[in-house]
Scaffold this motif. Sequence first.
Motif, PDB file in Angstrom:
ATOM      1  N   THR A  65      -4.664 -15.154  -8.002  1.00  0.00           N
ATOM      2  CA  THR A  65      -4.918 -15.383  -6.592  1.00  0.00           C
ATOM      3  C   THR A  65      -3.737 -16.134  -6.003  1.00  0.00           C
ATOM      4  N   PHE A  66      -3.497 -15.910  -4.718  1.00  0.00           N
ATOM      5  CA  PHE A  66      -2.352 -16.528  -4.062  1.00  0.00           C
ATOM      6  C   PHE A  66      -2.539 -16.442  -2.558  1.00  0.00           C
ATOM      7  N   THR A  67      -1.850 -17.324  -1.848  1.00  0.00           N
ATOM      8  CA  THR A  67      -1.893 -17.292  -0.390  1.00  0.00           C
ATOM      9  C   THR A  67      -0.811 -16.358   0.128  1.00  0.00           C
ATOM     10  N   VAL A  68      -0.989 -15.915   1.368  1.00  0.00           N
ATOM     11  CA  VAL A  68      -0.076 -14.938   1.971  1.00  0.00           C
ATOM     12  C   VAL A  68       0.250 -15.342   3.405  1.00  0.00           C
ATOM     13  N   TRP A  69       1.259 -14.689   3.963  1.00  0.00           N
ATOM     14  CA  TRP A  69       1.591 -14.806   5.379  1.00  0.00           C
ATOM     15  C   TRP A  69       1.121 -13.502   6.030  1.00  0.00           C
ATOM     16  N   PRO A  70       0.059 -13.512   6.823  1.00  0.00           N
ATOM     17  CA  PRO A  70      -0.397 -12.257   7.429  1.00  0.00           C
ATOM     18  C   PRO A  70       0.515 -11.820   8.572  1.00  0.00           C
ATOM     19  N   GLY A  71       0.501 -10.533   8.850  1.00  0.00           N
ATOM     20  CA  GLY A  71       1.207 -10.005  10.016  1.00  0.00           C
ATOM     21  C   GLY A  71       0.388 -10.276  11.268  1.00  0.00           C
ATOM     22  N   THR A  72       0.825  -9.748  12.395  1.00  0.00           N
ATOM     23  CA  THR A  72       0.084  -9.963  13.642  1.00  0.00           C
ATOM     24  C   THR A  72      -1.078  -8.981  13.782  1.00  0.00           C
ATOM     25  N   ALA A  73      -1.023  -7.860  13.067  1.00  0.00           N
ATOM     26  CA  ALA A  73      -2.114  -6.878  13.085  1.00  0.00           C
ATOM     27  C   ALA A  73      -2.924  -7.041  11.808  1.00  0.00           C
ATOM     28  N   SER A  74      -4.232  -7.217  11.962  1.00  0.00           N
ATOM     29  CA  SER A  74      -5.099  -7.399  10.794  1.00  0.00           C
ATOM     30  C   SER A  74      -6.104  -6.268  10.718  1.00  0.00           C
ATOM     31  N   PRO A  75      -6.342  -5.753   9.519  1.00  0.00           N
ATOM     32  CA  PRO A  75      -7.376  -4.720   9.384  1.00  0.00           C
ATOM     33  C   PRO A  75      -8.754  -5.338   9.561  1.00  0.00           C
ATOM     34  N   ASP A  76      -9.698  -4.531   9.992  1.00  0.00           N
ATOM     35  CA  ASP A  76     -11.077  -4.991  10.105  1.00  0.00           C
ATOM     36  C   ASP A  76     -11.639  -5.219   8.704  1.00  0.00           C
ATOM     37  N   PRO A  77     -12.596  -6.141   8.549  1.00  0.00           N
ATOM     38  CA  PRO A  77     -13.241  -6.289   7.245  1.00  0.00           C
ATOM     39  C   PRO A  77     -13.841  -4.957   6.811  1.00  0.00           C
ATOM     40  N   GLY A  78     -13.719  -4.686   5.527  1.00  0.00           N
ATOM     41  CA  GLY A  78     -14.228  -3.431   4.994  1.00  0.00           C
ATOM     42  C   GLY A  78     -13.495  -3.045   3.726  1.00  0.00           C
ATOM     43  N   SER A  79     -13.744  -1.822   3.305  1.00  0.00           N
ATOM     44  CA  SER A  79     -13.161  -1.307   2.068  1.00  0.00           C
ATOM     45  C   SER A  79     -12.088  -0.276   2.388  1.00  0.00           C
ATOM     46  N   TYR A  80     -10.948  -0.394   1.759  1.00  0.00           N
ATOM     47  CA  TYR A  80      -9.808   0.501   1.966  1.00  0.00           C
ATOM     48  C   TYR A  80      -9.306   0.962   0.607  1.00  0.00           C
ATOM     49  N   THR A  81      -8.395   1.913   0.633  1.00  0.00           N
ATOM     50  CA  THR A  81      -7.795   2.413  -0.598  1.00  0.00           C
ATOM     51  C   THR A  81      -6.281   2.421  -0.444  1.00  0.00           C
ATOM     52  N   ILE A  82      -5.577   2.025  -1.493  1.00  0.00           N
ATOM     53  CA  ILE A  82      -4.115   2.094  -1.473  1.00  0.00           C
ATOM     54  C   ILE A  82      -3.738   3.554  -1.275  1.00  0.00           C
ATOM     55  N   GLY A  83      -3.038   3.832  -0.183  1.00  0.00           N
ATOM     56  CA  GLY A  83      -2.667   5.204   0.130  1.00  0.00           C
ATOM     57  C   GLY A  83      -1.269   5.557  -0.323  1.00  0.00           C
ATOM     58  N   SER A  84      -0.330   4.657  -0.091  1.00  0.00           N
ATOM     59  CA  SER A  84       1.046   4.950  -0.505  1.00  0.00           C
ATOM     60  C   SER A  84       1.753   3.664  -0.874  1.00  0.00           C
ATOM     61  N   ARG A  85       2.881   3.856  -1.565  1.00  0.00           N
ATOM     62  CA  ARG A  85       3.698   2.730  -2.018  1.00  0.00           C
ATOM     63  C   ARG A  85       5.160   3.054  -1.759  1.00  0.00           C
ATOM     64  N   THR A  86       5.917   2.055  -1.380  1.00  0.00           N
ATOM     65  CA  THR A  86       7.350   2.225  -1.156  1.00  0.00           C
ATOM     66  C   THR A  86       8.072   1.094  -1.873  1.00  0.00           C
ATOM     67  N   GLU A  87       9.090   1.449  -2.650  1.00  0.00           N
ATOM     68  CA  GLU A  87       9.787   0.406  -3.423  1.00  0.00           C
ATOM     69  C   GLU A  87      10.509  -0.588  -2.532  1.00  0.00           C
ATOM     70  N   ALA A  88      11.223  -0.119  -1.503  1.00  0.00           N
ATOM     71  CA  ALA A  88      11.978  -1.041  -0.638  1.00  0.00           C
ATOM     72  C   ALA A  88      12.250  -0.379   0.708  1.00  0.00           C
ATOM     73  N   THR A  89      12.320  -1.208   1.747  1.00  0.00           N
ATOM     74  CA  THR A  89      12.646  -0.755   3.099  1.00  0.00           C
ATOM     75  C   THR A  89      12.957  -1.981   3.946  1.00  0.00           C
ATOM     76  N   THR A  90      13.180  -1.754   5.228  1.00  0.00           N
ATOM     77  CA  THR A  90      13.344  -2.862   6.168  1.00  0.00           C
ATOM     78  C   THR A  90      12.042  -3.005   6.935  1.00  0.00           C
ATOM     79  N   GLY A  91      11.483  -4.220   6.938  1.00  0.00           N
ATOM     80  CA  GLY A  91      10.224  -4.474   7.627  1.00  0.00           C
ATOM     81  C   GLY A  91      10.403  -4.427   9.133  1.00  0.00           C
TER      82      GLY A  91
END
Length: 188
Positions: free
Chosen positions: A95-121
Motif C-alpha cells: 500500500t502507498f499514497t499517491v498524487w491524484p490528477g484533477t479528474a477522478s473516476p467515480d467509485p466502482g469497479s474497472y479493468t486495466i485496459g491498456s499499458r504504456t511503458e513510457a510517454t509524456t504526461g
Amino acid sequence: MPVPARLPSWAWVSGLTAGATAAVTVLAMQADQGPKPTAAAVSPTPSASATASPSPSTPPPARVPDGSGTGRRIVYSLGQKRVWLVDASDAGRRTFTVWPGTASPDPGSYTIGSRTEATTGSDGVEVENIVYFALADGVNVGFSNAVDGSSPPPPAAGATTGGIRLHKADGAAVWKFATAGTQVTVIE
C-alpha cells in the motif's frame, strides 16, 4: 662481571596490563568531558492537504478497506489518496499514497485496459509504467510514475489531468502487478 637480574614474564604482562588499563581510563574520562551526539526526536506528521507530498511506501495495513471487492485487485481510495495491491487471498501485499490528477473516476469497479511503458504526461512530465483503467472528464485515468522520480507539478489553471502519480518504486510494483484485465476498485 655480574649478570643483571631479569624480571619474570608475569611481571612484564602485569605491568603492561596495568598501563593499558590506566591509559583506557584516562581516555574514557576525557571522552566523557567532550561533546555528546544527540538524536532529535521527530514525530511523523500526517499529510492533510492535496498538495502535500505523499509518504513513501509503507507496509500494508492489517485489512484491505471494506467494500472493495474480493480476489486479486488494485484498490484506489479517493479520500485517502492511497492504493492497495491485493492478492487472490484478499491480503494486502503493498500500500502507498499517491498524487491524484484533477479528474477522478467515480467509485466502482474497472479493468486495466491498456499499458504504456513510457510517454509524456498531460502535465509535460516524462512518465513511465502507465496503467490505464478508466475515463473521467474526457481524459484517460491511470497510474504512472515520473521517470525522474519527482512529484507532479501543480496542474495549469483549468487543466484536466488523469494521471494518478506514484513514487518510482510504487510505479514499478503496479506495472508488475497490473496486467491487462486486472480489476481496479475505486472507493470513496
